[in-house]
Design a protein around this motif. Structure first.
Motif, mmCIF file in Angstrom:
data_model
loop_
_atom_site.group_PDB
_atom_site.id
_atom_site.type_symbol
_atom_site.label_atom_id
_atom_site.label_comp_id
_atom_site.label_asym_id
_atom_site.label_seq_id
_atom_site.Cartn_x
_atom_site.Cartn_y
_atom_site.Cartn_z
ATOM 1 N N SER A 2 0.845 -1.200 0.000
ATOM 2 C CA SER A 2 0.000 0.000 0.000
ATOM 3 C C SER A 2 0.879 1.249 0.000
ATOM 4 O O SER A 2 2.040 1.221 0.374
ATOM 5 C CB SER A 2 -0.892 0.000 1.236
ATOM 6 N N ASP A 172 6.063 -7.933 2.113
ATOM 7 C CA ASP A 172 4.835 -7.225 1.753
ATOM 8 C C ASP A 172 4.408 -7.578 0.340
ATOM 9 O O ASP A 172 3.248 -7.821 0.069
ATOM 10 C CB ASP A 172 5.058 -5.697 1.795
ATOM 11 N N LYS A 179 -6.958 -9.168 1.207
ATOM 12 C CA LYS A 179 -7.125 -8.242 2.339
ATOM 13 C C LYS A 179 -8.491 -7.576 2.211
ATOM 14 O O LYS A 179 -8.816 -7.009 1.172
ATOM 15 C CB LYS A 179 -6.016 -7.188 2.326
ATOM 16 N N ARG A 259 -5.208 -0.045 1.785
ATOM 17 C CA ARG A 259 -4.453 -1.304 1.940
ATOM 18 C C ARG A 259 -5.229 -2.535 1.492
ATOM 19 O O ARG A 259 -4.675 -3.616 1.403
ATOM 20 C CB ARG A 259 -4.065 -1.477 3.404
#
Length: 441
Positions: A2, A172, A179, A259
């Protein structure tokens, strides 16, 4: 990964909104009247050199007494501390160093978050530099002189801001777990939904300042697949000023939506879609996220055989700019239909990552154009030469046309509907980019 989030904090009238508009490159507080999106924009996508980030203006209203100003600033600072990766603390060289600056600096210093101290309204460096040095007394680093109105010192300030961005770790980038951000107004049952999915009270909501973070990540395994739920509960409700409360909850929502792959907008069945729900939906839509509208407390609604149909229609009318959103009627209290959430999430993830071969796309395009001619203006007709899909999440298509001015929004929507009729693309926005190409090419 993000984008980093940068928040601007400071007293009223130090020039936060001016800086915000300069960085956003337009009068963003007034412009951009997308349906469902707040006109008083508080966030913008900024790119500086090769770095992109989301800028948040914690602005807010100007109360009368100094007491309230200080408590407002503390509230803003706390939001910034909770939400942002880097904080721009803005002061005013003409008003000088005041008591509330020192108190907020104290909070920021204790947060251990990177702070860039900016002294605004320095229109003449030679004249004002001695006054800028006074701000060293705040003890949070070197004061950077800028003039937002005259655009002086902005580049140096941004260089300093991007130095503090967290390094993107490989972990990441390889994290491909879906998500899901659970968003919505306070008290619609966001935490209850996560607790029910988990089967335990994992998300604790507390009113004590400092105990609530902007978002809590909760991994859940269902049928052997791992999902990460981002809960945006934890919004402190001690502030009595309603617009501010909405503003703060939206700041946190922006951070969570940024995100997430999929946004579950929880609305209260007994209230229907409110203006704030529409704003939150607009944020998710603009960012091209997958969207599920979860109508919670459905067990509390008196029903007949038409209730679901009528309610669905009402939601589609209010959120007409995102007719693709999936709607699910649930009850966090009884657990009714909650397991269907996973099936919808899986379906939307598939939609978001679907790729359509260029040949197939152009067959659909040719058929669509034959059925309904493209618009024309002053005798010149839009020609669409071909289209191709360039990315996923959200699926993004480039159309090569003879004149961008002729591509009317309603015709793009017509082509979008034809693509959806063939491939579904359930629950996800589609993006269209028009590129001009000369006849000879």
């Amino acid at each position: 990964m993000s984008k980093p989030i940068v928040a601007v904090v400071g007293r009223p009238n130090v020039g936060k909104s001016t800086l915000f508009n300069v960085l956003a490159g337009q009068q963003i507080s007034i412009v951009k009247d997308t349906p469902g999106v707040t006109r008083d924009r508080i966030y913008a996508e900024i790119t500086w050199l090769d770095k992109s980030f989301t800028l948040i203006d914690t602005g807010g209203i100007e109360p009368e007494s100094n007491d309230i100003i200080l408590s407002q600033m503390r509230e803003q600072a706390q939001i910034a501390i909770d939400t942002a990766d880097v904080i721009i603390f803005m002061t005013d060289v003409r008003q000088g160093l005041v008591d509330s600056d020192a108190k907020v600096a104290d909070m920021l210093r204790r947060s251990h978050k990177p702070v860039v101290l900016v002294v605004n309204k320095v229109d003449n460096f030679d004249k004002f530099m001695p006054d800028v040095y006074e701000f060293y007394n705040l003890g949070i680093g070197e004061p950077m002189p800028v003039s937002a109105a005259s655009r002086l010192g902005i580049g140096d300030m941004l260089d300093e801001v991007i130095k503090h961005f967290p390094e993107g770790t490989l972990e990441d980038e390889e994290d491909d777990r879906p998500k899901i951000a659970i968003v919505g107004k306070p008290n619609v049952g966001k935490s209850s939904i996560i607790n029910k999915l988990l089967g335990e009270n994992r998300v604790i909501v507390s009113n004590i300042a400092g105990t609530t973070r902007d978002a809590v990540d909760t991994p859940v395994i269902h049928d052997g697949r791992e999902y990460v739920f981002i809960d945006t509960a934890g919004l402190r409700r001690k502030n009595k000023i309603k617009e501010d409360l909405e503003r703060y909850s939206i700041i946190r929502t922006v951070a969570a939506v940024e995100r997430a792959d999929i946004v579950v907008l929880v609305i209260d069945a007994t209230e229907g879609v409110t203006e704030q729900d529409a704003k939150i939906a607009g944020i998710a839509h603009e960012r091209g996220k997958g969207i599920i509208i979860a109508v919670n407390k459905w067990d509390a609604v008196e029903k007949n055989d038409k209730t679901i149909y009528e309610y669905t229609q009402k939601i589609k009318d209010t959120l007409s700019f995102m007719s693709y959103a999936e709607i699910l009627f649930i009850s966090a209290l009884t657990g009714q239909r909650l397991n269907k959430l996973y099936d919808l999430i899986d379906t939307i993830i598939e939609s978001q990552t679907m790729r359509i071969p260029t040949g197939v796309l152009n067959e659909i395009l040719t058929e669509a154009v034959a059925m309904q001619q493209p618009p024309s203006d002053k005798g010149k007709r839009l020609r669409i030469y071909y289209m191709t899909q360039v990315s996923v999440k959200p699926p993004t298509f480039v159309m090569f046309v003879n004149d961008k001015q002729l591509t009317h929004f309603s015709y793009t929507r017509y082509i979008e509907n034809k693509i959806r009729e063939t491939f579904g693309f359930r629950g996800t926005a589609l993006r269209f980019i028009n590129r001009e190409r000369k006849e000879k090419e």
